[in-house]
Write an enzyme that holds these catalytic residues in place. Structure first.
Site, PDB file in Angstrom:
ATOM      1  N   ILE A 167       0.829  -1.212   0.000  1.00  0.00           N
ATOM      2  CA  ILE A 167       0.000   0.000   0.000  1.00  0.00           C
ATOM      3  C   ILE A 167       0.860   1.258   0.000  1.00  0.00           C
ATOM      4  O   ILE A 167       0.370   2.348  -0.282  1.00  0.00           O
ATOM      5  CB  ILE A 167      -0.964   0.025   1.201  1.00  0.00           C
ATOM      6  CG1 ILE A 167      -0.208   0.193   2.519  1.00  0.00           C
ATOM      7  CG2 ILE A 167      -1.870  -1.189   1.216  1.00  0.00           C
ATOM      8  CD1 ILE A 167      -1.098   0.556   3.695  1.00  0.00           C
ATOM      9  N   ASP A 168       2.156   1.125   0.304  1.00  0.00           N
ATOM     10  CA  ASP A 168       3.020   2.302   0.467  1.00  0.00           C
ATOM     11  C   ASP A 168       3.420   2.948  -0.849  1.00  0.00           C
ATOM     12  O   ASP A 168       3.831   4.110  -0.860  1.00  0.00           O
ATOM     13  CB  ASP A 168       4.300   1.925   1.229  1.00  0.00           C
ATOM     14  CG  ASP A 168       4.010   1.358   2.606  1.00  0.00           C
ATOM     15  OD1 ASP A 168       2.963   1.714   3.173  1.00  0.00           O
ATOM     16  OD2 ASP A 168       4.822   0.561   3.120  1.00  0.00           O
ATOM     17  N   GLY A 211       2.845   4.396   5.292  1.00  0.00           N
ATOM     18  CA  GLY A 211       3.764   4.674   4.203  1.00  0.00           C
ATOM     19  C   GLY A 211       5.205   4.370   4.549  1.00  0.00           C
ATOM     20  O   GLY A 211       6.095   4.480   3.710  1.00  0.00           O
ATOM     21  N   HIS A 300      -4.159   0.253  10.574  1.00  0.00           N
ATOM     22  CA  HIS A 300      -4.332  -0.860   9.628  1.00  0.00           C
ATOM     23  C   HIS A 300      -5.649  -0.838   8.867  1.00  0.00           C
ATOM     24  O   HIS A 300      -5.858  -1.687   7.992  1.00  0.00           O
ATOM     25  CB  HIS A 300      -4.180  -2.190  10.369  1.00  0.00           C
ATOM     26  CG  HIS A 300      -2.743  -2.524  10.638  1.00  0.00           C
ATOM     27  ND1 HIS A 300      -2.018  -1.904  11.635  1.00  0.00           N
ATOM     28  CD2 HIS A 300      -1.888  -3.366  10.009  1.00  0.00           C
ATOM     29  CE1 HIS A 300      -0.782  -2.373  11.623  1.00  0.00           C
ATOM     30  NE2 HIS A 300      -0.675  -3.247  10.650  1.00  0.00           N
ATOM     31  N   ARG A 303      -5.090  -0.916   5.198  1.00  0.00           N
ATOM     32  CA  ARG A 303      -4.802  -2.176   4.500  1.00  0.00           C
ATOM     33  C   ARG A 303      -6.062  -2.973   4.206  1.00  0.00           C
ATOM     34  O   ARG A 303      -6.033  -3.912   3.417  1.00  0.00           O
ATOM     35  CB  ARG A 303      -3.905  -3.063   5.377  1.00  0.00           C
ATOM     36  CG  ARG A 303      -2.476  -2.617   5.516  1.00  0.00           C
ATOM     37  CD  ARG A 303      -1.677  -3.744   6.152  1.00  0.00           C
ATOM     38  NE  ARG A 303      -0.326  -3.341   6.463  1.00  0.00           N
ATOM     39  CZ  ARG A 303       0.673  -3.286   5.590  1.00  0.00           C
ATOM     40  NH1 ARG A 303       0.440  -3.599   4.336  1.00  0.00           N
ATOM     41  NH2 ARG A 303       1.867  -2.917   5.967  1.00  0.00           N
ATOM     42  N   ARG A 604     -28.162 -18.359 -10.993  1.00  0.00           N
ATOM     43  CA  ARG A 604     -28.767 -17.112 -11.446  1.00  0.00           C
ATOM     44  C   ARG A 604     -27.742 -16.307 -12.242  1.00  0.00           C
ATOM     45  O   ARG A 604     -26.586 -16.218 -11.855  1.00  0.00           O
ATOM     46  CB  ARG A 604     -29.270 -16.298 -10.257  1.00  0.00           C
ATOM     47  CG  ARG A 604     -29.913 -14.985 -10.642  1.00  0.00           C
ATOM     48  CD  ARG A 604     -30.758 -14.425  -9.524  1.00  0.00           C
ATOM     49  NE  ARG A 604     -32.000 -15.185  -9.373  1.00  0.00           N
ATOM     50  CZ  ARG A 604     -32.880 -14.972  -8.393  1.00  0.00           C
ATOM     51  NH1 ARG A 604     -32.633 -14.060  -7.471  1.00  0.00           N
ATOM     52  NH2 ARG A 604     -33.980 -15.683  -8.332  1.00  0.00           N
ATOM     53  N   MET A 611     -23.450   2.639 -18.595  1.00  0.00           N
ATOM     54  CA  MET A 611     -23.390   3.828 -19.449  1.00  0.00           C
ATOM     55  C   MET A 611     -22.179   3.764 -20.381  1.00  0.00           C
ATOM     56  O   MET A 611     -21.461   2.781 -20.411  1.00  0.00           O
ATOM     57  CB  MET A 611     -23.278   5.076 -18.570  1.00  0.00           C
ATOM     58  CG  MET A 611     -24.598   5.598 -18.039  1.00  0.00           C
ATOM     59  SD  MET A 611     -24.306   7.162 -17.176  1.00  0.00           S
ATOM     60  CE  MET A 611     -25.987   7.707 -16.937  1.00  0.00           C
ATOM     61  N   GLY A 612     -21.961   4.873 -21.101  1.00  0.00           N
ATOM     62  CA  GLY A 612     -20.793   4.955 -21.969  1.00  0.00           C
ATOM     63  C   GLY A 612     -21.112   5.377 -23.376  1.00  0.00           C
ATOM     64  O   GLY A 612     -20.212   5.524 -24.197  1.00  0.00           O
TER      65      GLY A 612
END
Length: 819
Positions: A167-168, A211, A300, A303, A604, A611-612
């Site tokens: 994550i840093d 970080g 945390h 994370r 199912r 959209m777009g």
């Protein structure tokens, strides 16, 4: 979903007779599961055996049930889970020679000679050491009777490929590591929540983010929330920072703000290497200013949670590339790390990246902070420079004498307000007078124009929609009025934030009959099912009209710049548009909930309309992020046979343990194969095997709080646009008057691969399909084979455009500025 033509690929035989092991090591990060899923499924697709290694390197050392063969179904429903399903552990045993000897034996006994490691720099360094010792370890094992000579011969070399999961975002050589974007999502959710309570009580909040020794999370958070101050380890504040900080907080309050936000990276230091803590800052603010101050350490929570759409797609793309790199590897190929540069996958020598990452820490330890910033890369430097402009510099007392106007055009998109805020503040810093135009071109024609100041836009970064208002009106019929108002308000440059929309956006266009009920700009007699390109309002076509109007109206001869902002991501000249990331995350989150519902009811299939307009970006990328079985788009033709193949595919899927299906359909992918048609077809053909439900997501895709990416992207685009238009005004100034009538005085600012570039809109006409409002070439179409392979379609993976090994030192030098 139409099947791919047979290409140059050789994917289905590439892994025959080979075995791959995948492990996650070190700290967990959201998106690791997407990478594991991709490695497993693409590995199986190529004919290889794939093994999970549970609990990271510890599982590799312990062997036994920690190393298990993976199946296609074993990674189902893994995509949307945070953390790492196969577990991670910090392993001391692997650091010893004896531990690596055990690990080697466990791999050789299973015939595994390809290892994919997902982790940080420590984990990847360990993998490289393991590879370097491999021959020695095998010799030792043969001598000790741990393996036979024949087994050693079959496993004579080990291929290593790394993916950076952290994550840093502290690994040099990649723009984003797996998990960083999701961590920013968690942080911004908390910052937005804290902002409301801080405003209520007129408080100052000090937020500490993770970080380690990298300030990326803190820096982007500060940009995305408009923080008053940020402390990062790469750029310590000046020695008098206490006085400067208190002065800044006081100015903000005097300007009318009811709160202050200060972001602190956990590794923040001053120029002498002394730690700057959250409590230190709180004590200073309370003692000097007497402000009610609170400290929040996020910890945390950063994370945890569901991975963002970006991290899922990144993990999936990197997983595919990792398998290809492993299976194409030779004894001479150096261990590599697959990473992202711009929107392209690249392979980099692992140890070069590790070394540069270590160089950053060394530079900071030695007080060489400018070197540390440079080693982080151009993108990091540019983010820091934009932050400094917006937070540390105030408008000059001497004015430039120029006036800029900013307006929003077309449909609203999350992140527009961040772009306006940045445009206004950077314009004021340049000494310009800034005007806000309400309601697009119509507002410019009717004089709905007002001067806008620094404090007015202070809290706009995190707001969705468009504070200035948008109108679906083109300028051509208002040329006279617009010219008069440009003259009356003394406007010298226009910054237009908007997209390239198809009229009637979000309506369920089923293709039958005319579009006149949905498009107010068409003549009553019109029966054409497609809106006329010159009649349907958006920024791109509107700007082209302004340029054409220069021949008749001299007032229109002023520089103008378009900043692309649309959920459709269909603007020519830019790989990304402001708002598309927010819409993509909205669709992905909705699909997660729908899949959860389908998992409960079993058997199912859900048909989801996105959209777009005619652009299939949202449907394709949401299909990748949500694990869809098919995604129907206009750009890839499909017929009734393809629909039949998809139904049969889902029928077979229902015989497995995964008894659910997800199909996405772009709103204008086909005039006749409508959402209702596909729903009815699937319902009829699936009778007795599965039932169907349909959802049209509609305008919820345009709403919501902007994601960290859209806030940051909008902020940087606004800053870049003002810098360009300022230079262009000076260039076109003659005797106190502005006269701009050249092609390069009307440009679109777009992101192209690794950099932001200005392109004359007249030149972009050649790259545009005006009838369908899409660029003629779109980079994301190359990702569609990955979507199909991960959904278990038997297609050929075209590896003719594989990523080549680059060197990080050359890469750093050659990178163009992102801003």
């Amino acid at each position: 979903m139409a099947q791919m033509p047979r290409g140059h690929g050789h994917g289905e035989s590439l892994g025959a007779g080979k075995a791959i092991a995948v492990l996650t090591s070190g700290g967990d990060a959201q998106g690791m599961n997407a990478a594991v899923r991709a490695v497993v499924r693409v590995g199986i697709y190529t004919g290889a055996k794939v093994y999970f290694v549970h609990e990271g390197y510890q599982g590799l050392v312990d062997g036994g049930d920690n190393i298990k063969e993976a199946t296609w179904e074993s990674v189902s429903m893994m995509l949307q889970l945070g953390g790492t399903v196969i577990g991670s552990a910090r392993c001391q045993d692997f650091r010893t020679h004896e531990g690596r000897l055990k690990a080697a034996r466990n791999l050789v006994k299973r015939g595994i000679t390809n290892l994919c490691v997902i982790g940080g720099d420590g984990s990847l360094t360990g993998a490289d050491t393991f590879r370097a010792e491999w021959s020695t370890l095998l010799t030792e094992l043969v001598k000790g009777g741990g393996i036979t000579a024949e087994e050693a011969k079959k496993s004579s070399h080990l291929n290593i490929v790394g993916m950076v999961g952290s994550i840093d975002n502290d690994f040099c050589g990649t723009d984003m590591t797996i998990g960083t974007d999701s961590a920013l999502h968690r942080i911004m959710e908390i910052v937005d929540a804290i902002t409301t309570t801080a405003q209520s009580h007129q408080r100052t909040f000090v937020l500490e983010v993770m970080g380690r020794h990298c300030g990326y999370l803190a820096l982007i958070t500060a940009l995305a929330c408009g923080a008053d101050w940020v402390f990062i380890p790469e750029a310590p504040p000046e020695d008098d920072w206490e006085d400067h900080l208190c002065r800044r907080l006081t100015e903000t309050r005097v300007g009318g703000s009811r709160l202050n936000i200060i972001i602190v990276a956990e590794g923040a230091i001053d120029k002498h290497g002394k730690a700057i803590t959250s409590d230190d800052i709180k004590t200073l603010v309370v003692k000097r200013l007497g402000y009610d101050t609170r400290v929040t350490i996020l910890g945390h929570v950063q994370r945890g949670g569901t991975p963002s759409a970006f991290d899922r797609i990144l993990g999936s793309r990197m997983g595919v590339e990792a398998v290809m790199a492993l299976l194409e590897g030779t004894p001479e190929t150096p261990a590599c790390v697959v990473s992202l540069s711009g929107n392209q996958a690249v392979r980099l020598p692992l140890m070069e990246c590790v070394q540069v990452t270590k160089d950053v820490t060394m530079a900071m330890n030695e007080g060489r902070f400018e070197d540390a910033l440079k080693l982080r890369g151009r993108s990091f430097q540019n983010n820091w420079n934009v932050y400094k402009l917006l937070a540390h510099i105030r408008p000059p007392s001497t004015k430039s004498g120029y006036t800029l106007a900013v307006l929003n055009v077309g449909a609203p998109a999350a992140g527009m307000n961040a772009a306006v805020r940045s445009t206004v503040r950077i314009g004021l810093i340049h000494g310009h007078r800034m005007l806000a135009v309400h309601d697009g071109f119509e507002g410019l024609a009717y004089g709905r124009v007002e001067e806008i100041g620094w404090d007015t836009v202070g809290s706009w970064t995190g707001l969705g929609g468009s504070k200035l208002g948008t109108k679906r009106t083109l300028p051509k019929k208002y040329f006279e009025e617009i010219s008069i108002n440009i003259s009356n308000f003394g406007i010298h440059g226009l910054i237009i934030i908007g997209g390239f929309e198809v009229s009637g956006r979000g309506a369920r266009w089923e293709g039958a009959g005319s579009c006149r009920q949905r498009c107010p700009h068409r003549p009553a007699a019109c029966t054409d099912p497609l809106p006329a390109p010159t009649r349907c309002p958006q920024a791109f076509t509107g700007s082209l009209e302004l340029v054409e109007g220069r021949a008749k109206y001299e007032e229109l001869c002023i520089p103008l710049c378009i900043i692309p902002a649309t959920v459709s991501n269909n603007v020519p000249g830019s790989d990304f548009s402001i708002g598309a990331d927010t819409a993509l995350n909205t669709i992905t989150t909705t699909c997660d909930r729908i899949k959860q519902s389908a998992a409960g009811t079993k058997r199912r299939v859900f048909i989801i309309e996105t959209m777009g307009g005619f652009c299939g970006y949202l449907a394709t990328m949401a299909g990748l992020a949500a694990g869809a079985d098919a995604a129907y788009i206009y750009e890839e033709h499909f017929n009734i046979h393809d629909l039949q193949v998809n139904v049969e595919h889902l029928t077979e899927k229902m015989k497995t343990t995964v008894k659910r299906g997800l199909v996405l359909r772009n709103e204008r992918c086909n005039e006749n194969y409508t959402t209702d048609f596909i729903y009815n077809l699937y319902s009829e053909e699936g009778k007795g095997t599965f039932d169907c439900r349909k959802n049209v997501l509609g305008h919820m895709q345009q709403g919501g709080t902007p994601t960290p990416f859209d806030r940051n992207f909008g902020t940087k685009m606004g800053a870049k646009a003002v810098a360009w238009i300022t230079g262009k005004i000076k260039e076109c100034s003659r005797h106190g008057r502005i006269f701009a009538n050249t092609a390069d005085s009307a440009c679109l600012l777009g992101m192209r691969k690794r950099s932001l570039v200005f392109q004359p809109i007249a030149e972009l006409k050649e790259q545009t399909d005006f009838e369908h409002r899409i660029p003629k070439e779109q980079w994301w179409l190359k990702l569609r084979p990955i979507l199909k392979i991960l959904a278990k379609y038997n297609i050929e993976l075209d590896t003719s455009e594989k990523a080549h090994l680059e060197h990080i030192t050359r890469k750093r030098i050659s990178l163009e500025s992102n801003i």
